[in-house]
Scaffold this active site. Structure first.
Site, mmCIF file in Angstrom:
data_model
loop_
_atom_site.group_PDB
_atom_site.id
_atom_site.type_symbol
_atom_site.label_atom_id
_atom_site.label_comp_id
_atom_site.label_asym_id
_atom_site.label_seq_id
_atom_site.Cartn_x
_atom_site.Cartn_y
_atom_site.Cartn_z
ATOM 1 N N ARG A 56 0.851 -1.200 0.000
ATOM 2 C CA ARG A 56 0.000 0.000 0.000
ATOM 3 C C ARG A 56 0.880 1.241 0.000
ATOM 4 O O ARG A 56 2.022 1.212 0.414
ATOM 5 C CB ARG A 56 -0.921 0.009 1.227
ATOM 6 C CG ARG A 56 -2.016 -1.044 1.121
ATOM 7 C CD ARG A 56 -2.913 -1.025 2.351
ATOM 8 N NE ARG A 56 -3.545 0.262 2.540
ATOM 9 C CZ ARG A 56 -3.450 0.996 3.651
ATOM 10 N NH1 ARG A 56 -2.752 0.575 4.666
ATOM 11 N NH2 ARG A 56 -4.064 2.147 3.738
ATOM 12 N N LYS A 62 3.005 -7.254 12.325
ATOM 13 C CA LYS A 62 2.188 -7.402 11.115
ATOM 14 C C LYS A 62 2.452 -8.755 10.456
ATOM 15 O O LYS A 62 3.588 -9.131 10.215
ATOM 16 C CB LYS A 62 2.516 -6.260 10.145
ATOM 17 C CG LYS A 62 1.748 -6.301 8.848
ATOM 18 C CD LYS A 62 1.791 -4.961 8.113
ATOM 19 C CE LYS A 62 1.287 -5.108 6.689
ATOM 20 N NZ LYS A 62 1.115 -3.836 5.992
ATOM 21 N N ARG A 88 0.358 6.669 18.641
ATOM 22 C CA ARG A 88 1.069 7.890 19.041
ATOM 23 C C ARG A 88 2.144 7.481 20.047
ATOM 24 O O ARG A 88 1.833 6.745 20.998
ATOM 25 C CB ARG A 88 0.071 8.855 19.699
ATOM 26 C CG ARG A 88 0.526 10.259 19.756
ATOM 27 C CD ARG A 88 -0.638 11.251 19.749
ATOM 28 N NE ARG A 88 -1.926 10.750 20.194
ATOM 29 C CZ ARG A 88 -2.587 11.248 21.252
ATOM 30 N NH1 ARG A 88 -2.057 12.176 22.004
ATOM 31 N NH2 ARG A 88 -3.797 10.802 21.552
HETATM 32 C C1 BTN Z 1 0.362 -3.742 2.382
HETATM 33 O O1 BTN Z 1 1.126 -2.820 2.072
HETATM 34 O O2 BTN Z 1 0.115 -4.015 3.551
HETATM 35 C C2 BTN Z 1 -0.299 -4.562 1.293
HETATM 36 C C3 BTN Z 1 0.612 -5.639 0.803
HETATM 37 C C4 BTN Z 1 0.024 -6.487 -0.290
HETATM 38 C C5 BTN Z 1 1.035 -7.466 -0.844
HETATM 39 C C6 BTN Z 1 0.413 -8.423 -1.792
HETATM 40 S S1 BTN Z 1 1.473 -9.787 -2.179
HETATM 41 C C7 BTN Z 1 0.381 -10.285 -3.432
HETATM 42 C C8 BTN Z 1 -0.104 -9.031 -4.140
HETATM 43 N N1 BTN Z 1 0.817 -8.641 -5.187
HETATM 44 C C9 BTN Z 1 1.420 -7.491 -4.917
HETATM 45 O O3 BTN Z 1 2.257 -6.942 -5.651
HETATM 46 N N2 BTN Z 1 0.983 -7.011 -3.747
HETATM 47 C C10 BTN Z 1 0.001 -7.866 -3.153
#
Ligand code: BTN
Length: 320
Positions: A119, A184, A317
């Site tokens: 993201r 995470k 925070r």
């Molecule tokens: C995040 O940033 O938390 C989301 C991560 C999402 C990763 C997955 S792996 C499969 C799919 N292909 C990608 O390039 N990204 C998502």
């Protein structure tokens, strides 16, 4: 010969002669040796037992279409157009490329990604063989306007799937990061592909789950893998993928029919930010986490009252 054919025969941990492997696969001993060499070069620990053959020293968790499909319900299997790849730039990108010709819901799973996307433009570390990298393409009637809350619904679906396989205390960080106690565990990247026909929205859902990873140089936040967080369970990427696909199909069907309301409580009960001191809007907004509203926005109780955060990042925070 399939890319991991030799490894899949060695998966039982027994010694197998080159001759027997070649015979079972209907290939030459040289072809068997080449595949063994490649696996060893990629870090797989295979012992050569003099005069007897080869033995896998560490278990491997291979992606296998037959295993994955066997773990899906019949009615779900029939809806999917599944592709398993050794490597790809990004499974999200691959779903976009395959969508026009896929007979059913396109699903792409890869053993590694060379340009995994996270993201907010981040990179998603995607080492070979260790984690789950999976994307699927969903369509929804009602255009983009009907998608409020979808991203949170997907988080609930993934959390429920992992719980069904034995993960305890799976948490959600708004909007849809998947947490295990300690960090995470995975993330979901939702990309809107444009309205395909009038009123039909196309959504690419990319899911990354840390499964066996126990070292991740370059990841700049606390993280866990399923192996690290739940060592008492045996984690198989095929079964995890099937469980997640199953829950995503069921939850997205329910979302299409009933909207976001049925998912509010399941999301709230996993909210890791509830009652915590938080900041949002690049630090400009501070407040206490108060859960989500009916559209899936995150609520902060601030000195000026309750404020709904619609986009961007929310974080803890630091104590002052
Ligand atoms: C995040 O940033 O938390 C989301 C991560 C999402 C990763 C997955 S792996 C499969 C799919 N292909 C990608 O390039 N990204 C998502």
């Amino acid at each position: 010969m399939k890319p991991n054919a030799v490894l899949s025969l060695l998966q039982d941990g027994q010694v197998h002669s080159g001759e027997h492997l070649a015979e079972q696969l209907g290939v030459s001993r040289t072809a068997v040796w080449k595949q063994l060499r490649k696996a060893m070069d990629e870090g797989c620990q295979i012992e050569t037992v003099r005069g007897r053959g080869y033995r896998l020293l560490q278990p491997v968790d291979l992606l296998d279409e037959a295993d994955l499909v066997a773990a899906l319900a019949d009615d779900q299997r029939r809806r999917l157009s599944l592709t398993l790849l050794e490597a790809v730039d990004s499974t999200n990108a691959e779903v976009i490329r395959r969508w026009p010709t896929a007979a059913g819901i396109p699903v792409c799973i890869a053993d590694c990604q060379t340009a995994g996307r996270g993201r907010r433009g981040r990179t998603w570390q995607s080492p070979k063989g260790e984690n789950l990298y999976m994307s699927l393409g969903l369509t929804f009637q009602g255009g983009f306007a009907a998608l409020d809350g979808l991203s949170l619904v997907l988080g609930v679906a993934v959390a429920e799937a992992l719980e069904s396989l034995g993960a305890a205390e799976v948490g959600l960080k708004w909007p849809n990061d998947i947490f295990a106690p300690g960090g995470k565990l995975g993330g979901i990247l939702v990309e809107l592909q444009g309205e395909w026909q009038e009123g039909i929205a196309q959504v690419i859902v990319g899911i990354g789950i840390n499964v066996h990873m126990n070292d991740a140089g370059g990841v700049d936040q606390p993280w866990r893998s399923l192996d690290l967080a739940y060592p008492e369970q045996h984690w198989s990427r095929n079964r995890i993928a099937a469980a997640i696909l199953g829950r995503i199909l069921a939850c997205s069907d329910q979302f299409a029919g009933e909207g976001f309301a049925p998912f509010i409580e399941p999301w709230q009960s996993r909210d890791i930010f509830r009652d915590k001191a938080l900041r949002a809007r690049d630090g400009a907004l501070a407040g206490i986490g108060a859960g989500i509203d009916a559209s899936g926005n995150y609520l902060l109780d601030t000195d000026e009252g309750r404020v709904a955060v619609r986009a961007g990042e929310i974080s803890l925070r630091a104590a002052s």
